[in-house]
Write a protein that holds these residues in place. Structure first.
Motif, PDB file in Angstrom:
ATOM      1  N   LEU A  69      -5.336   4.904 -10.623  1.00 60.07           N
ATOM      2  CA  LEU A  69      -6.082   5.529  -9.528  1.00 60.07           C
ATOM      3  C   LEU A  69      -6.002   7.052  -9.551  1.00 60.07           C
ATOM      4  O   LEU A  69      -6.674   7.722  -8.776  1.00 60.07           O
ATOM      5  CB  LEU A  69      -5.565   5.007  -8.181  1.00 60.07           C
ATOM      6  N   ARG A  70      -5.139   7.607 -10.415  1.00 56.35           N
ATOM      7  CA  ARG A  70      -5.082   9.068 -10.524  1.00 56.35           C
ATOM      8  C   ARG A  70      -6.429   9.580 -11.021  1.00 56.35           C
ATOM      9  O   ARG A  70      -6.977   9.030 -11.977  1.00 56.35           O
ATOM     10  CB  ARG A  70      -4.021   9.476 -11.549  1.00 56.35           C
ATOM     11  N   HIS A  87       2.395  -2.345  -9.601  1.00 60.10           N
ATOM     12  CA  HIS A  87       2.034  -1.314  -8.618  1.00 60.10           C
ATOM     13  C   HIS A  87       1.991   0.072  -9.265  1.00 60.10           C
ATOM     14  O   HIS A  87       1.117   0.874  -8.977  1.00 60.10           O
ATOM     15  CB  HIS A  87       3.031  -1.314  -7.448  1.00 60.10           C
ATOM     16  N   ARG A  88       2.962   0.327 -10.135  1.00 64.79           N
ATOM     17  CA  ARG A  88       2.977   1.641 -10.802  1.00 64.79           C
ATOM     18  C   ARG A  88       1.731   1.828 -11.648  1.00 64.79           C
ATOM     19  O   ARG A  88       1.133   2.908 -11.668  1.00 64.79           O
ATOM     20  CB  ARG A  88       4.228   1.778 -11.686  1.00 64.79           C
ATOM     21  N   ARG A 101       0.815  -1.219   0.000  1.00 62.90           N
ATOM     22  CA  ARG A 101       0.000   0.000   0.000  1.00 62.90           C
ATOM     23  C   ARG A 101       0.847   1.266   0.000  1.00 62.90           C
ATOM     24  O   ARG A 101       0.391   2.325  -0.446  1.00 62.90           O
ATOM     25  CB  ARG A 101      -0.956  -0.010   1.196  1.00 62.90           C
ATOM     26  N   ASN A 161      -2.406   6.836  -4.263  1.00 70.76           N
ATOM     27  CA  ASN A 161      -3.701   7.281  -4.803  1.00 70.76           C
ATOM     28  C   ASN A 161      -4.882   6.468  -4.291  1.00 70.76           C
ATOM     29  O   ASN A 161      -6.028   6.768  -4.641  1.00 70.76           O
ATOM     30  CB  ASN A 161      -3.665   7.266  -6.326  1.00 70.76           C
ATOM     31  N   LEU A 162      -4.608   5.456  -3.477  1.00 77.44           N
ATOM     32  CA  LEU A 162      -5.712   4.692  -2.886  1.00 77.44           C
ATOM     33  C   LEU A 162      -6.640   5.594  -2.082  1.00 77.44           C
ATOM     34  O   LEU A 162      -7.812   5.282  -1.883  1.00 77.44           O
ATOM     35  CB  LEU A 162      -5.156   3.602  -1.952  1.00 77.44           C
ATOM     36  N   ASP A 178      -1.328   2.466  -9.402  1.00 80.13           N
ATOM     37  CA  ASP A 178      -1.392   3.817  -8.871  1.00 80.13           C
ATOM     38  C   ASP A 178      -1.714   4.825  -9.977  1.00 80.13           C
ATOM     39  O   ASP A 178      -2.415   5.804  -9.751  1.00 80.13           O
ATOM     40  CB  ASP A 178      -0.072   4.198  -8.181  1.00 80.13           C
ATOM     41  N   TYR A 179      -1.222   4.535 -11.195  1.00 83.57           N
ATOM     42  CA  TYR A 179      -1.502   5.408 -12.338  1.00 83.57           C
ATOM     43  C   TYR A 179      -3.004   5.421 -12.637  1.00 83.57           C
ATOM     44  O   TYR A 179      -3.599   6.489 -12.836  1.00 83.57           O
ATOM     45  CB  TYR A 179      -0.711   4.901 -13.548  1.00 83.57           C
ATOM     46  N   ARG A 225       3.142   1.882  -1.883  1.00 88.71           N
ATOM     47  CA  ARG A 225       3.396   2.253  -3.279  1.00 88.71           C
ATOM     48  C   ARG A 225       2.135   2.726  -3.993  1.00 88.71           C
ATOM     49  O   ARG A 225       2.148   2.957  -5.191  1.00 88.71           O
ATOM     50  CB  ARG A 225       3.997   1.052  -4.016  1.00 88.71           C
ATOM     51  N   LEU A 226       1.032   2.793  -3.266  1.00 88.27           N
ATOM     52  CA  LEU A 226      -0.232   3.169  -3.890  1.00 88.27           C
ATOM     53  C   LEU A 226      -0.853   4.384  -3.180  1.00 88.27           C
ATOM     54  O   LEU A 226      -1.942   4.289  -2.596  1.00 88.27           O
ATOM     55  CB  LEU A 226      -1.212   1.991  -3.860  1.00 88.27           C
TER      56      LEU A 226
END
Lengths: 342, 292
Positions: free
Chosen positions: A274-275, A267-268, A97, A102-103, A271-272, A99-100
């Motif tokens: 989730l932007r 993971h990248r 988490r 934007n969660l 997160d991308y 690394r995320l």
């Protein structure tokens, strides 16, 4: 001739030489038509990571191909009940988490659901419902639920998703049973009702149930909310109704398989996606319920007012994994479909 | 003679070796893509599966017991019926076409044959979608009929059993035309003249001379249409609205669909293959018996 030989040699060399280290890649395994090309291109442009997008047409197909192990996928898109079975069988990798970041944009009601109680393995991608679409120009009587829909007078004017478990769940809630109550006894109770319903259906189509509605071949349908949202966006004569007897939601997730070769890139990508501005692109193309609250702020009032995209959702009622009982549903539906076709 | 052969065993073995060498690619192909997959299916069909749908290797007859259920027998019977109707229509339509092709003069014959094969240049799915565009309620055919006032309300064409048969006939018609054409082309026109000279009318010369002589082509066409038509699942999904489960749909659902039951799907497929092998064997025996 020499040119041809040279080209062939070049092609051979290209095919057998190992990929250069610089071209990092991410193997994405997702539903066909669910990840916009713009999102994939944007991610590749920003990170230099090449995305290989392989697709499937059902959660079961995804699971089957993942277990056969032909290719190593880094990121998959399982539906909730498949993810539940995968977590129980240790087939998913716990998320990092940290690394995320934007969660934080996600609405809490779509997290910590029964398939992943601690939200340790999955990130919600889109949420949908299964509901009734009515062509209000051709159907004047009010349709409030399954009992209004499946009537003799609408015989041969109905499309439903070609999904056996879905159809069984509608009959179960109509009878006041739980949609996850898949036992021999409950299936026996639902059987006569489903048998009546199937005789009225003209088309079974999971891939594009909106097509027969759009083509005018049918006037009513039980379809995925995203399909309904597209119909309503194009033509106001279509209305979306959440069945009064009860309905269920499905949560399509993103998750990293335990066998992933490149979890860092996965993971990248997570997160991308989730932007807010990226998530908005997905909503533009696939108008399901977006769990990303910051992305919703970027949507137009018209998008947010689409009753199929953003219906008044109560407590989410989702499918649970039913394991081998799937075979009982399959047999029941094959039998009833054969009988209904005469 | 015998002495000579015995004296030079080396030269006798050589051609045999070259023969095997030439056969090797075919043998490898057959083993890799026919024998091995069939064996895997047989092994699967006696196995079980776990809750995720993975195959668990045990020995059980449960899958075959389940396949004998009336539900699946009905599906099987229906698939045979669809394939038989398709084959019959294909034969009736293809025969005059193939006959005309075989009797056409050289430059035109090639061009017409090309027309028979041109549809294969386009993806089968795209051609099926084209039929949907033609047959749908607000489609081209209904539009034309309404425009010319031939009908008052749109006809229900798509998502009917008739649409499925139409799709099947369309898909497999060339496979019937080509083998019949092959037989008809070889038929010596003098034989028909002889039949006429001996007092046969057109119908009699067809039934007693032409038909028996083109029977091998017709039989090959029947096999080439019936066998793939019985396992087809895409057409019943797309043009039939997936209302009628055919055996191909049921098997597909076991492997990549919701049923998650590969061993059961394998058992259905094995039964299917065994039936075809049996039918083929019976048919072969009959034709050989006739020749003898």
């Amino acid at each position: 001739m020499p040119t041809v030989v040279r080209l062939l040699t070049l092609a051979l060399v290209a095919a057998i030489s190992p990929a250069p280290r610089a071209a990092e890649s991410l193997n994405l395994f997702a539903w066909s038509e669910y990840v916009p090309q713009a999102v994939i291109d944007g991610f590749s442009q920003e990170t230099g990571i090449k995305v290989n997008y392989a697709t499937y047409a059902s959660g079961e197909e995804m699971l089957s191909k993942l277990l056969t192990g032909g290719a190593a996928y880094d990121l998959i898109q399982p539906p909730d009940y498949i993810a539940e079975a995968m977590i129980r069988n240790k087939l998913l990798r716990p998320l990092d988490r940290a690394r995320l970041p934007n969660l934080r944009h996600l609405a809490p009601e779509f997290l910590a659901l029964p398939h992943d109680p601690a939200s340790a393995y999955t990130v919600p991608y889109m949420i949908g419902t299964v509901g009734i679409v009515v062509n209000t120009e051709r159907v004047k009587e009010p349709i409030r639920g399954y009992r209004d829909l499946f009537q003799k007078k609408y015989s041969n004017r109905i499309v439903v998703v070609n999904d056996n478990r879905e159809i069984v769940s509608w009959a179960l809630v109509t009878l006041g049973l739980s949609q996850n109550d898949i036992t021999r006894a409950s299936l026996a109770k639902a059987r006569p009702l489903i048998a009546e319903w199937l005789k009225l259906v003209k088309v079974f189509d999971s891939d594009s149930p909106k097509t027969p509605l759009l083509n005018g071949d049918v006037d009513l349908g039980v379809v995925w909310s995203g399909e309904a949202a597209k119909l309503i966006k194009g033509n106001k004569k279509f209305a979306y109704v959440l069945p009064a007897e009860g309905y269920h939601s499905f949560v399509d997730l993103l998750a990293i398989p335990a066998t992933a070769k490149n979890p860092a890139a996965a993971h990248r990508f997570l997160d991308y996606v989730l932007r807010p501005e990226v998530s908005k692109l997905i909503s533009d193309e696939f108008p399901y319920t977006n769990p990303n609250l910051a992305a919703r702020k970027l949507l137009s009032p018209e998008q947010l007012a689409n009753p199929a995209s953003y219906p008044p959702l109560g407590k989410l009622d989702t499918f649970r994994d039913i394991g081998k009982a799937a075979a009982d549903i399959d047999k029941l539906m094959t039998d009833l479909k054969t009988a209904a076709a005469k | 003679m015998t002495d000579l052969v015995q004296a030079s065993p080396g030269t006798a073995r050589l051609p045999r070796f070259t023969g095997w060498l030439l056969l090797a690619p075919l043998a490898v192909w057959l083993i890799a893509f026919v024998v091995a997959p069939a064996l895997i299916l047989v092994v699967y069909s006696f196995s079980e599966r776990d809750e995720l749908g993975r195959v668990v290797f045990t020995f059980t007859l449960e899958n075959y017991r389940r396949a004998a259920d009336p539900v699946y027998l009905a599906v099987f019977g229906r698939s045979v019926a669809y394939a038989a109707i398709t084959t019959a229509i294909c034969a009736v339509l293809a025969y005059p076409v193939a006959w005309t092709l075989a009797r056409t003069r050289a430059p035109w014959r090639g061009r017409l044959l090309l027309l028979v094969m041109i549809p294969f240049w386009t993806s089968f799915l795209i051609r099926t979608y084209a039929w949907i565009t033609i047959l749908k309620s607000e489609g081209l055919l209904n539009g034309l009929l309404l425009y010319t006032h031939t009908i008052a309300a749109p006809l229900e064409l798509l998502y009917t059993p008739g649409a499925v048969v139409l799709g099947l006939v369309y898909a497999y018609l060339p496979f019937m035309i080509l083998p019949i054409y092959g037989s008809a082309e070889k038929l010596d026109p003098a034989l028909i003249e002889a039949a006429h000279d001996l007092g046969c009318g057109p119908w009699q010369s067809f039934a007693r001379v032409v038909l028996p002589l083109t029977r091998p082509g017709l039989a090959a066409g029947v096999m080439m249409v019936f066998v793939p038509a019985i396992g087809m699942f895409a057409i019943s999904d797309l043009m039939g609205g997936a209302r009628v489960p055919l055996i191909g749909n049921v098997i597909q659902d076991q492997f990549v669909g919701q049923a998650r039951d590969k061993p059961f799907g394998a058992a259905l497929a094995v039964i299917f293959m065994a039936l075809f092998a049996l039918l083929y064997w019976l048919w072969q025996r009959r034709t050989e018996g006739r020749v003898a």
